[in-house]
Design a protein around this motif. Structure first.
Motif, PDB file in Angstrom:
ATOM      1  N   GLY A  85       0.817  -1.207   0.000  1.00 50.65           N
ATOM      2  CA  GLY A  85       0.000   0.000   0.000  1.00 50.65           C
ATOM      3  C   GLY A  85       0.853   1.261   0.000  1.00 50.65           C
ATOM      4  N   TRP A  86       1.874   1.272   0.854  1.00 50.65           N
ATOM      5  CA  TRP A  86       2.775   2.424   0.891  1.00 50.65           C
ATOM      6  C   TRP A  86       3.639   2.498  -0.368  1.00 50.65           C
ATOM      7  CZ3 TRP A  86       2.095   6.446   3.768  1.00 50.65           C
ATOM      8  CH2 TRP A  86       1.386   6.324   4.965  1.00 50.65           C
ATOM      9  N   GLN A  87       3.975   1.326  -0.916  1.00 54.07           N
ATOM     10  CA  GLN A  87       4.716   1.314  -2.185  1.00 54.07           C
ATOM     11  C   GLN A  87       3.887   1.961  -3.296  1.00 54.07           C
ATOM     12  OE1 GLN A  87       5.722  -2.631  -3.536  1.00 54.07           O
ATOM     13  NE2 GLN A  87       6.827  -1.908  -5.331  1.00 54.07           N
ATOM     14  N   PHE A  88       2.615   1.595  -3.364  1.00 52.46           N
ATOM     15  CA  PHE A  88       1.727   2.173  -4.368  1.00 52.46           C
ATOM     16  C   PHE A  88       1.549   3.670  -4.153  1.00 52.46           C
ATOM     17  CE2 PHE A  88      -2.641   3.390  -5.572  1.00 52.46           C
ATOM     18  CZ  PHE A  88      -2.545   3.201  -6.945  1.00 52.46           C
ATOM     19  N   ALA A  89       1.341   4.084  -2.904  1.00 54.30           N
ATOM     20  CA  ALA A  89       1.155   5.505  -2.604  1.00 54.30           C
ATOM     21  C   ALA A  89       2.395   6.316  -2.970  1.00 54.30           C
ATOM     22  CB  ALA A  89       0.808   5.688  -1.129  1.00 54.30           C
ATOM     23  N   THR A  90       3.569   5.763  -2.663  1.00 57.53           N
ATOM     24  CA  THR A  90       4.821   6.456  -2.996  1.00 57.53           C
ATOM     25  C   THR A  90       4.992   6.600  -4.499  1.00 57.53           C
ATOM     26  OG1 THR A  90       5.848   5.550  -1.000  1.00 57.53           O
ATOM     27  CG2 THR A  90       7.321   6.429  -2.688  1.00 57.53           C
ATOM     28  N   LEU A  91       4.741   5.502  -5.238  1.00 52.55           N
ATOM     29  CA  LEU A  91       4.834   5.563  -6.699  1.00 52.55           C
ATOM     30  C   LEU A  91       3.875   6.589  -7.274  1.00 52.55           C
ATOM     31  CD1 LEU A  91       5.143   1.798  -7.710  1.00 52.55           C
ATOM     32  CD2 LEU A  91       6.843   3.588  -8.114  1.00 52.55           C
ATOM     33  N   LEU A  92       2.663   6.620  -6.746  1.00 48.64           N
ATOM     34  CA  LEU A  92       1.648   7.541  -7.259  1.00 48.64           C
ATOM     35  C   LEU A  92       2.046   8.989  -6.995  1.00 48.64           C
ATOM     36  CD1 LEU A  92      -1.150   7.599  -8.613  1.00 48.64           C
ATOM     37  CD2 LEU A  92      -2.148   7.662  -6.321  1.00 48.64           C
ATOM     38  N   ILE A  93       2.505   9.276  -5.784  1.00 46.47           N
ATOM     39  CA  ILE A  93       2.880  10.656  -5.437  1.00 46.47           C
ATOM     40  C   ILE A  93       4.089  11.103  -6.235  1.00 46.47           C
ATOM     41  CG2 ILE A  93       3.765  12.121  -3.577  1.00 46.47           C
ATOM     42  CD1 ILE A  93       2.052  10.403  -1.637  1.00 46.47           C
ATOM     43  N   VAL A  94       5.116  10.252  -6.323  1.00 43.18           N
ATOM     44  CA  VAL A  94       6.318  10.617  -7.081  1.00 43.18           C
ATOM     45  C   VAL A  94       5.985  10.822  -8.559  1.00 43.18           C
ATOM     46  CG1 VAL A  94       8.574   9.793  -7.862  1.00 43.18           C
ATOM     47  CG2 VAL A  94       7.895   9.502  -5.473  1.00 43.18           C
ATOM     48  N   SER A  95       5.164   9.939  -9.123  1.00 48.94           N
ATOM     49  CA  SER A  95       4.776  10.083 -10.522  1.00 48.94           C
ATOM     50  C   SER A  95       4.020  11.385 -10.749  1.00 48.94           C
ATOM     51  CB  SER A  95       3.914   8.893 -10.963  1.00 48.94           C
ATOM     52  OG  SER A  95       4.621   7.685 -10.862  1.00 48.94           O
ATOM     53  N   PHE A  96       3.138  11.746  -9.813  1.00 49.68           N
ATOM     54  CA  PHE A  96       2.380  12.989  -9.934  1.00 49.68           C
ATOM     55  C   PHE A  96       3.310  14.200  -9.874  1.00 49.68           C
ATOM     56  CE2 PHE A  96      -0.151  16.496  -8.258  1.00 49.68           C
ATOM     57  CZ  PHE A  96      -1.250  16.466  -9.107  1.00 49.68           C
ATOM     58  N   VAL A  97       4.262  14.168  -8.957  1.00 45.91           N
ATOM     59  CA  VAL A  97       5.208  15.295  -8.826  1.00 45.91           C
ATOM     60  C   VAL A  97       6.054  15.428 -10.091  1.00 45.91           C
ATOM     61  CG1 VAL A  97       7.210  16.143  -7.560  1.00 45.91           C
ATOM     62  CG2 VAL A  97       5.257  15.185  -6.322  1.00 45.91           C
ATOM     63  N   VAL A  98       6.559  14.303 -10.606  1.00 49.28           N
ATOM     64  CA  VAL A  98       7.363  14.337 -11.830  1.00 49.28           C
ATOM     65  C   VAL A  98       6.533  14.868 -12.995  1.00 49.28           C
ATOM     66  CG1 VAL A  98       8.572  12.912 -13.533  1.00 49.28           C
ATOM     67  CG2 VAL A  98       8.904  12.488 -11.093  1.00 49.28           C
ATOM     68  N   ALA A  99       5.274  14.449 -13.081  1.00 49.98           N
ATOM     69  CA  ALA A  99       4.401  14.915 -14.162  1.00 49.98           C
ATOM     70  C   ALA A  99       4.172  16.412 -14.078  1.00 49.98           C
ATOM     71  CB  ALA A  99       3.068  14.166 -14.112  1.00 49.98           C
ATOM     72  N   VAL A 100       3.962  16.920 -12.871  1.00 53.26           N
ATOM     73  CA  VAL A 100       3.763  18.362 -12.692  1.00 53.26           C
ATOM     74  C   VAL A 100       5.008  19.137 -13.117  1.00 53.26           C
ATOM     75  CG1 VAL A 100       3.467  20.183 -10.962  1.00 53.26           C
ATOM     76  CG2 VAL A 100       2.011  18.151 -10.898  1.00 53.26           C
ATOM     77  N   ILE A 101       6.184  18.617 -12.751  1.00 52.50           N
ATOM     78  CA  ILE A 101       7.438  19.295 -13.102  1.00 52.50           C
ATOM     79  C   ILE A 101       7.684  19.253 -14.604  1.00 52.50           C
ATOM     80  CG2 ILE A 101       9.956  19.227 -12.843  1.00 52.50           C
ATOM     81  CD1 ILE A 101       9.495  18.167  -9.990  1.00 52.50           C
ATOM     82  N   LYS A 102       7.512  18.068 -15.222  1.00 50.80           N
ATOM     83  CA  LYS A 102       7.814  17.921 -16.650  1.00 50.80           C
ATOM     84  C   LYS A 102       6.821  18.679 -17.534  1.00 50.80           C
ATOM     85  CE  LYS A 102      10.719  16.113 -18.052  1.00 50.80           C
ATOM     86  NZ  LYS A 102      12.095  16.600 -18.270  1.00 50.80           N
ATOM     87  N   THR A 103       5.566  18.805 -17.101  1.00 49.53           N
ATOM     88  CA  THR A 103       4.585  19.554 -17.903  1.00 49.53           C
ATOM     89  C   THR A 103       4.585  21.041 -17.592  1.00 49.53           C
ATOM     90  OG1 THR A 103       2.847  19.082 -16.262  1.00 49.53           O
ATOM     91  CG2 THR A 103       3.058  17.552 -18.123  1.00 49.53           C
ATOM     92  N   GLU A 104       5.433  21.448 -16.611  1.00 47.11           N
ATOM     93  CA  GLU A 104       5.528  22.852 -16.226  1.00 47.11           C
ATOM     94  C   GLU A 104       4.155  23.424 -15.864  1.00 47.11           C
ATOM     95  OE1 GLU A 104       7.529  24.957 -19.327  1.00 47.11           O
ATOM     96  OE2 GLU A 104       9.336  23.725 -19.213  1.00 47.11           O
ATOM     97  N   PHE A 105       3.396  22.605 -15.122  1.00 53.18           N
ATOM     98  CA  PHE A 105       2.052  23.014 -14.713  1.00 53.18           C
ATOM     99  C   PHE A 105       2.127  24.263 -13.863  1.00 53.18           C
ATOM    100  CE2 PHE A 105      -1.571  22.988 -11.862  1.00 53.18           C
ATOM    101  CZ  PHE A 105      -2.630  22.745 -12.727  1.00 53.18           C
ATOM    102  N   SER A 106       1.275  25.262 -14.184  1.00 50.69           N
ATOM    103  CA  SER A 106       1.332  26.527 -13.458  1.00 50.69           C
ATOM    104  C   SER A 106      -0.038  27.198 -13.458  1.00 50.69           C
ATOM    105  CB  SER A 106       2.368  27.463 -14.095  1.00 50.69           C
ATOM    106  OG  SER A 106       2.296  28.751 -13.520  1.00 50.69           O
ATOM    107  N   PHE A 107      -0.587  27.414 -12.263  1.00 46.16           N
ATOM    108  CA  PHE A 107      -1.833  28.165 -12.143  1.00 46.16           C
ATOM    109  C   PHE A 107      -1.617  29.633 -12.501  1.00 46.16           C
ATOM    110  CE2 PHE A 107      -3.316  24.658  -9.360  1.00 46.16           C
ATOM    111  CZ  PHE A 107      -4.542  24.439  -9.980  1.00 46.16           C
TER     112      PHE A 107
END
Length: 335
Positions: A85-107
């Motif tokens: 469960g923690w492995q899945f949560a960690t993968l999900l959070i890290v993937s989300f952070v990387v996606a935000v950085i690579k797409t240069e998401f900005s409000f």
């Protein structure tokens, strides 16, 4: 076991790679040494294999184990009390952070006043269509529909024949299995190349126009339909096959009398749905000279003639909606 270890090793290597980039890489220029990058990824993957193997040896239930183990845990616990469960949560959070950085998401950029004002002008044009271009748009959408129809029609017999050679439950044996692997690989590569890229290739090959667009859709449809058809063949019931084989029937007779009757209706359903998909894709490949209404759309969009673009979008939306509704009713009737 191998799938579990590979999945866990890949997830560990992904986390290690993200940590290494975050700690030691200041700019993307440092990642341009491809040989070095591959070496580090391979090293992280090796570490992941060792850790995954150790976790399995110590009977820790990892995410790979939760996904691929045939015998699930007898006493399921809440995810937050499990390693997987923690492995899945960690993968999900890290993937989300990387996606935000690579797409240069900005409000900030999303709510920028100048950009928002430009979007308002664009939408004013789109919602106030210029109906003078409607006759030409109708002619082009008809061309688009028949591009998709011809591409689907030509793709059907090729995909039908290939589907049996790409079905694992049929292609067994020392000769058949390598053929299965080769065809599967070829179709996967073909399908991974988007129809837009095929349209560019054929635009250079046969010239700009609807013929290039039709060929692009046809190639992509063969690969996609063959995959869908073959998966349906792999899911057929074994009973009719065993019954036909017990009569002494050869491979071709077994396929025709035991497998085809089970898959013919799903085949038709997926084929109708593929035509629907091809109509939508045809509006996109026109952007690179593939003919149809997409070519007309890019002409007006390039000149920022948003009222004309609005009219074309209305025509595309109506046709896609009508075809989607029709294909849904046909597929429901074929069930």
């Amino acid at each position: 076991m191998l799938r579990r270890i590979f999945f866990d090793a890949f997830s560990i290597a992904f986390l290690l790679s993200c940590a290494a980039v975050a700690l030691f890489v200041d700019s993307e220029d440092q990642l341009l040494d491809l040989v070095r990058d591959i070496f580090f990824v391979a090293a992280f993957m090796l570490v992941g294999v060792v850790v995954a193997w150790w976790l399995r040896h110590t009977k820790v239930r990892t995410l790979g184990g939760a996904l691929f183990d045939l015998h699930p845990a007898t006493e399921p616990a809440p995810w937050y009390r499990t390693f997987w469960g923690w492995q899945f949560a960690t993968l999900l959070i890290v993937s989300f952070v990387v996606a935000v950085i690579k797409t240069e998401f900005s409000f900030i950029e999303l709510l920028d006043q100048n950009g928002f004002a430009g979007a308002v002008r664009l939408f004013k044009g789109l919602f106030n269509p210029n109906w003078e271009v409607l006759p030409r748009a109708v002619l082009n959408i008809i061309e688009t529909i028949f591009m998709a129809f011809l591409a689907t029609s030509i793709a059907i017999p090729f995909a039908f024949a290939l589907s049996f050679f790409c079905a694992k439950n049929i292609m067994r044996g020392p000769v058949a299995y390598p053929v299965y692997l080769a065809l599967r690989t070829c179709l996967n590569v073909t399908r991974s190349i988007e129809a837009l890229i095929w349209a560019i290739i054929f635009s250079v090959w046969v010239g700009i126009g609807p013929f290039a667009g039709m060929l692009a859709l046809m190639i992509h449809s063969v690969a996609s339909l063959a995959k869908q058809y073959s998966e349906m063949v792999e899911a057929v019931e074994d009973g009719p096959i065993e019954a036909i084989e017990s009569t002494g029937a050869n491979k071709l007779q077994t396929i025709w009398y035991a497998i085809v009757p089970q898959v013919v209706l799903p085949y038709i359903s997926f084929t109708v749905y593929r035509w629907d998909i091809n109509v939508r894709m045809a509006t996109v490949i026109g952007l690179v000279g593939g003919g149809g209404i997409g070519t007309m759309l890019i002409q007006y969009q390039g000149q920022a003639m948003w009222r004309e673009v609005g009219c074309i979008i209305v025509v595309i939306a109506i046709v896609v909606w009508a075809l989607d509704l029709a294909s849904a009713h046909i597929r429901e009737a074929l069930k």
